[in-house]
Design a protein around this motif. Structure first.
Motif, PDB file in Angstrom:
ATOM      1  N   LEU A  75      42.249   3.680  27.038  1.00 33.73           N
ATOM      2  CA  LEU A  75      41.575   4.850  26.063  1.00 33.73           C
ATOM      3  C   LEU A  75      42.327   6.076  26.661  1.00 33.73           C
ATOM      4  O   LEU A  75      42.471   6.284  27.630  1.00 33.73           O
ATOM      5  CB  LEU A  75      40.080   4.631  26.227  1.00 33.73           C
ATOM      6  CG  LEU A  75      39.245   3.509  25.744  1.00 33.73           C
ATOM      7  CD1 LEU A  75      37.814   3.592  26.224  1.00 33.73           C
ATOM      8  CD2 LEU A  75      39.428   3.143  24.374  1.00 33.73           C
ATOM      9  N   ALA A  76      42.494   6.879  25.567  1.00 31.95           N
ATOM     10  CA  ALA A  76      43.052   8.141  25.769  1.00 31.95           C
ATOM     11  C   ALA A  76      42.416   9.418  24.936  1.00 31.95           C
ATOM     12  O   ALA A  76      41.782   8.935  23.933  1.00 31.95           O
ATOM     13  CB  ALA A  76      44.524   8.219  25.530  1.00 31.95           C
ATOM     14  N   PRO A  77      42.175  10.452  25.635  1.00 32.58           N
ATOM     15  CA  PRO A  77      41.443  11.420  24.887  1.00 32.58           C
ATOM     16  C   PRO A  77      42.155  12.072  23.685  1.00 32.58           C
ATOM     17  O   PRO A  77      41.551  12.644  22.728  1.00 32.58           O
ATOM     18  CB  PRO A  77      41.185  12.522  25.892  1.00 32.58           C
ATOM     19  CG  PRO A  77      42.190  12.370  26.778  1.00 32.58           C
ATOM     20  CD  PRO A  77      42.446  11.025  26.769  1.00 32.58           C
ATOM     21  N   THR A  78      43.438  11.945  23.334  1.00 37.94           N
ATOM     22  CA  THR A  78      44.377  12.606  22.359  1.00 37.94           C
ATOM     23  C   THR A  78      45.290  11.463  21.818  1.00 37.94           C
ATOM     24  O   THR A  78      45.625  10.563  22.451  1.00 37.94           O
ATOM     25  CB  THR A  78      45.115  13.790  23.054  1.00 37.94           C
ATOM     26  OG1 THR A  78      46.091  13.512  23.670  1.00 37.94           O
ATOM     27  CG2 THR A  78      44.241  14.832  23.627  1.00 37.94           C
ATOM     28  N   ARG A 156      37.837  13.742  30.736  1.00 38.64           N
ATOM     29  CA  ARG A 156      37.657  14.098  29.318  1.00 38.64           C
ATOM     30  C   ARG A 156      36.976  13.016  28.232  1.00 38.64           C
ATOM     31  O   ARG A 156      36.231  13.301  27.404  1.00 38.64           O
ATOM     32  CB  ARG A 156      39.045  14.321  28.519  1.00 38.64           C
ATOM     33  CG  ARG A 156      39.726  15.643  29.043  1.00 38.64           C
ATOM     34  CD  ARG A 156      39.126  16.754  28.090  1.00 38.64           C
ATOM     35  NE  ARG A 156      39.482  16.614  26.707  1.00 38.64           N
ATOM     36  CZ  ARG A 156      40.686  16.458  26.042  1.00 38.64           C
ATOM     37  NH1 ARG A 156      41.447  17.060  26.650  1.00 38.64           N
ATOM     38  NH2 ARG A 156      40.633  16.536  24.756  1.00 38.64           N
ATOM     39  N   LEU A 157      36.937  11.656  28.826  1.00 40.59           N
ATOM     40  CA  LEU A 157      36.608  10.776  27.863  1.00 40.59           C
ATOM     41  C   LEU A 157      34.993  10.483  28.414  1.00 40.59           C
ATOM     42  O   LEU A 157      33.838  10.085  27.572  1.00 40.59           O
ATOM     43  CB  LEU A 157      37.286   9.427  28.185  1.00 40.59           C
ATOM     44  CG  LEU A 157      38.649   9.151  27.619  1.00 40.59           C
ATOM     45  CD1 LEU A 157      39.463   8.000  28.370  1.00 40.59           C
ATOM     46  CD2 LEU A 157      38.333   9.284  26.110  1.00 40.59           C
ATOM     47  N   LEU A 158      34.728  10.601  29.715  1.00 39.21           N
ATOM     48  CA  LEU A 158      33.175  10.392  30.014  1.00 39.21           C
ATOM     49  C   LEU A 158      32.565  11.780  30.204  1.00 39.21           C
ATOM     50  O   LEU A 158      31.772  12.323  31.016  1.00 39.21           O
ATOM     51  CB  LEU A 158      33.270  10.028  31.499  1.00 39.21           C
ATOM     52  CG  LEU A 158      33.808   8.558  31.797  1.00 39.21           C
ATOM     53  CD1 LEU A 158      33.882   8.122  33.203  1.00 39.21           C
ATOM     54  CD2 LEU A 158      33.047   7.599  31.077  1.00 39.21           C
ATOM     55  N   ILE A 159      32.370  12.364  28.880  1.00 34.86           N
ATOM     56  CA  ILE A 159      31.726  13.645  28.427  1.00 34.86           C
ATOM     57  C   ILE A 159      30.495  13.211  27.468  1.00 34.86           C
ATOM     58  O   ILE A 159      30.642  12.077  26.895  1.00 34.86           O
ATOM     59  CB  ILE A 159      32.194  14.584  28.082  1.00 34.86           C
ATOM     60  CG1 ILE A 159      33.194  14.374  26.878  1.00 34.86           C
ATOM     61  CG2 ILE A 159      33.440  15.347  29.185  1.00 34.86           C
ATOM     62  CD1 ILE A 159      33.944  15.399  26.078  1.00 34.86           C
ATOM     63  N   GLU A 160      29.456  13.861  27.368  1.00 38.29           N
ATOM     64  CA  GLU A 160      28.451  13.645  26.766  1.00 38.29           C
ATOM     65  C   GLU A 160      28.684  13.015  25.251  1.00 38.29           C
ATOM     66  O   GLU A 160      28.226  12.068  24.581  1.00 38.29           O
ATOM     67  CB  GLU A 160      27.400  14.690  26.679  1.00 38.29           C
ATOM     68  CG  GLU A 160      25.930  14.347  25.947  1.00 38.29           C
ATOM     69  CD  GLU A 160      24.994  15.310  26.230  1.00 38.29           C
ATOM     70  OE1 GLU A 160      23.710  15.445  25.390  1.00 38.29           O
ATOM     71  OE2 GLU A 160      25.171  16.266  26.876  1.00 38.29           O
ATOM     72  N   GLU A 161      29.330  13.838  24.547  1.00 36.48           N
ATOM     73  CA  GLU A 161      29.707  13.562  22.991  1.00 36.48           C
ATOM     74  C   GLU A 161      30.527  12.272  23.076  1.00 36.48           C
ATOM     75  O   GLU A 161      30.767  11.633  21.861  1.00 36.48           O
ATOM     76  CB  GLU A 161      30.412  14.671  22.453  1.00 36.48           C
ATOM     77  CG  GLU A 161      31.525  15.011  23.147  1.00 36.48           C
ATOM     78  CD  GLU A 161      31.321  16.618  23.999  1.00 36.48           C
ATOM     79  OE1 GLU A 161      32.348  17.309  24.140  1.00 36.48           O
ATOM     80  OE2 GLU A 161      30.358  16.410  24.633  1.00 36.48           O
ATOM     81  N   THR A 190      31.550  12.781  36.400  1.00 33.00           N
ATOM     82  CA  THR A 190      32.556  11.767  36.258  1.00 33.00           C
ATOM     83  C   THR A 190      32.232  10.661  37.254  1.00 33.00           C
ATOM     84  O   THR A 190      32.230   9.361  36.834  1.00 33.00           O
ATOM     85  CB  THR A 190      33.918  12.197  36.267  1.00 33.00           C
ATOM     86  OG1 THR A 190      34.208  13.375  35.231  1.00 33.00           O
ATOM     87  CG2 THR A 190      34.994  11.192  35.834  1.00 33.00           C
ATOM     88  N   THR A 191      32.319  10.952  38.571  1.00 33.39           N
ATOM     89  CA  THR A 191      32.202  10.002  39.461  1.00 33.39           C
ATOM     90  C   THR A 191      30.908   8.977  39.256  1.00 33.39           C
ATOM     91  O   THR A 191      30.871   7.740  39.472  1.00 33.39           O
ATOM     92  CB  THR A 191      32.209  10.541  40.957  1.00 33.39           C
ATOM     93  OG1 THR A 191      33.375  11.299  41.100  1.00 33.39           O
ATOM     94  CG2 THR A 191      32.223   9.391  41.841  1.00 33.39           C
ATOM     95  N   ARG A 192      29.730   9.809  39.039  1.00 42.64           N
ATOM     96  CA  ARG A 192      28.421   8.951  38.789  1.00 42.64           C
ATOM     97  C   ARG A 192      28.356   8.324  37.707  1.00 42.64           C
ATOM     98  O   ARG A 192      28.232   6.942  37.819  1.00 42.64           O
ATOM     99  CB  ARG A 192      27.390  10.278  38.614  1.00 42.64           C
ATOM    100  CG  ARG A 192      25.945   9.723  38.435  1.00 42.64           C
ATOM    101  CD  ARG A 192      24.952  10.760  38.196  1.00 42.64           C
ATOM    102  NE  ARG A 192      25.067  11.485  36.736  1.00 42.64           N
ATOM    103  CZ  ARG A 192      25.552  12.589  36.545  1.00 42.64           C
ATOM    104  NH1 ARG A 192      26.087  13.188  37.557  1.00 42.64           N
ATOM    105  NH2 ARG A 192      25.714  12.925  35.443  1.00 42.64           N
ATOM    106  N   ILE A 193      29.129   8.755  36.619  1.00 42.11           N
ATOM    107  CA  ILE A 193      29.313   7.673  35.258  1.00 42.11           C
ATOM    108  C   ILE A 193      30.116   6.493  35.647  1.00 42.11           C
ATOM    109  O   ILE A 193      29.642   5.264  35.193  1.00 42.11           O
ATOM    110  CB  ILE A 193      29.572   8.513  34.145  1.00 42.11           C
ATOM    111  CG1 ILE A 193      28.653   9.482  33.827  1.00 42.11           C
ATOM    112  CG2 ILE A 193      29.748   7.698  32.897  1.00 42.11           C
ATOM    113  CD1 ILE A 193      29.147  10.495  32.761  1.00 42.11           C
ATOM    114  N   ALA A 194      31.231   6.827  36.223  1.00 40.27           N
ATOM    115  CA  ALA A 194      32.125   5.527  36.537  1.00 40.27           C
ATOM    116  C   ALA A 194      31.408   4.656  37.635  1.00 40.27           C
ATOM    117  O   ALA A 194      31.704   3.446  37.370  1.00 40.27           O
ATOM    118  CB  ALA A 194      33.449   6.182  37.498  1.00 40.27           C
TER     119      ALA A 194
END
Length: 463
Positions: A75-78, A156-161, A190-194
């Motif tokens: 997965l990539a943000p752009t 960039r990927l692990l943001i709320e939206e 980011t570390t917490r979500i990962a």
């Protein structure tokens, strides 16, 4: 150390050697043993350090070409970054004769064509989380047999939206899936979500911050004069390739028109263009048809374009992290580079923030006869970072790990700087065209003076 000593298939090593990639870069040397052992990991390394190959090589080496299932997802943000990764994976698989089928799945492309492509049973799919979840909902993309999920530019990927799409994808994965989170910067969120997605996460941290081969300068001017100063800088320095950053697409288009009026070869890249226009602009820049690319931050993440000697911030970023990602488009794999920020008097206060947050020196300059020279006057100064209260070797206590010491597993590498390493680029640039050039880009300067008191910048007025 060589790539064959890391356990890669001989055919893949040969394909790397044909690209003159004989020695792994530090992040590759540190990451390949971890990933080839089947572990989940977070790779944190500076921009341009070779992170794409650090995860692609183990994936390509481990894919079973006889299988009819999707075995890896990136997965990539752009769209631009996704297509760059797709090109690297496709070329390596073809040249090594691996038989790995690769497909891109990005928004803005025809869904019907992507569904037809999925009927060919790709092993590796690369693209955007939104398009992949859409194809999953249609029942066309199945990930139960997927062994790898890579999140490139994870911060960039692990943001709320974007988390909703990520969680839909991870909810379809089997229990054997390994996670790879890749970024040049590492934040506690980011570390917490990962860790929540992959509890048994190894950390590979190498070469943080910005490459020391990059020189950082700023020139103070009026807002209305920035385009004129940009034109003079491009004429004077005559870089092989220059990447110019603005905040908005409309600014990129207006600036492009003004520079073209002065017979400068320019392309613009921003979100208002469709996929084909954006790809055409990148192709022109890569092939040398356009020496200057004016872009919004859509180009700041992950793009690896060979030969970018100069980055110019016309609209300066308000956050130091954004400055880091913009600066990372030059000085790739240890090459030299120059970052010039055009700042108003009010904006010039940000230079002090960049110096402190990123541990870099920013030199105030002026343009004299086509060359950047240190600014003169009582207010001219070079900003240097002050000593930090935290961190090893800085006289303070070590900053505590936000995730806690008991859950932390870390695989770190101490390796020589990339300036002694071989550049790695997968873009095929057109041979340089002989032309009359201005003075060479000035090299980095250093001094023994300590940090000076911030007393305001010297203002330049265009001639």
């Amino acid at each position: 150390m060589s790539f064959d000593s890391l356990g890669l298939p001989p055919a893949l090593v040969q394909a790397l050697q044909t690209r003159k990639l004989d020695t792994p870069l530090p992040v590759q040397e540190a990451a390949l043993p971890v990933l080839m052992a089947g572990k989940s990991a977070m790779l944190v390394s500076r921009t341009g350090s070779g992170k794409t190959l650090a995860y692609l090589l183990p994936i390509l080496a481990g894919i079973n070409a006889e299988s009819m299932h999707v075995q890896a997802v990136v997965l990539a943000p752009t769209h631009e970054l996704a297509m760059q990764i797709h090109r690297v994976a496709t070329d390596l698989s073809r040249d090594a004769g691996l038989g790995v089928r690769v497909q891109s799945l990005i928004g803005g492309a025809a869904v019907s064509r992507q569904i037809e492509g999925l009927k060919k049973k790709p092993h590796l799919v690369i693209g955007s989380a939104g398009r992949m979840t859409h194809l999953m909902e249609l029942g066309k993309l199945k990930l139960k047999e997927t062994l790898w999920l890579v999140l490139d530019e994870a911060d960039r990927l692990l943001i709320e939206e974007g988390l909703e799409h990520i969680r839909k994808i991870t909810g379809q994965l089997g229990p054997e899936t390994r996670f790879v989170f890749v970024s040049a910067t590492e934040g506690p969120a980011t570390t917490r979500i990962a860790r929540g997605l992959a509890p048994n996460l190894d950390f590979v941290r190498t070469q943080d911050g910005i490459s020391p081969a990059i020189r950082h300068c700023y020139l103070v001017c009026e807002e209305r004069d920035k385009t004129d100063w940009l034109r003079k800088v491009l004429r004077g320095l005559s870089p092989e390739r220059a990447l110019v950053f603005v905040h908005r697409g409309a600014s990129a288009e207006r600036m492009s028109e003004r520079l073209e009026h002065h017979q400068l070869a320019v392309a613009d890249l921003h979100g208002a263009h469709d996929k084909f226009e954006r790809q055409a602009a990148l192709d022109d820049f890569r092939k040398g048809k356009a020496q200057t690319l004016i872009a919004s931050d859509i180009a700041a993440r992950g793009l690896d374009i060979f030969g970018v000697e100069l980055v110019v911030n016309v609209d300066v970023p308000s956050q130091s992290r954004d400055y880091l990602h913009r600066a990372g488009r030059t000085g790739r794999a240890g090459a030299e580079g120059l970052v010039l920020s055009l700042m108003t008097e009010a904006e010039s206060r940000l230079a002090k923030r960049y110096a402190q947050d990123l541990d870099i020196a920013l030199e105030q300059v002026q343009l004299v006869r086509g060359a950047l020279v240190p600014a003169t006057g009582d207010s001219a100064q070079t900003l240097r970072p002050a000593p930090r209260p935290f961190g090893p070797g800085r006289g303070g206590k070590k900053r505590p790990d936000p995730a806690g010491p008991e859950t932390r597993k870390e695989s770190a590498a101490t390796t020589p700087p990339t300036s002694a390493r071989q550049p790695q680029s997968h873009d095929k640039a057109a041979p340089p065209v002989a032309r009359k050039r201005g003075p060479a880009l000035p090299g980095a300067k250093s001094g023994k003076a300590g940090q000076k008191v911030w007393s305001g910048p010297k203002r330049n007025k265009p001639a």
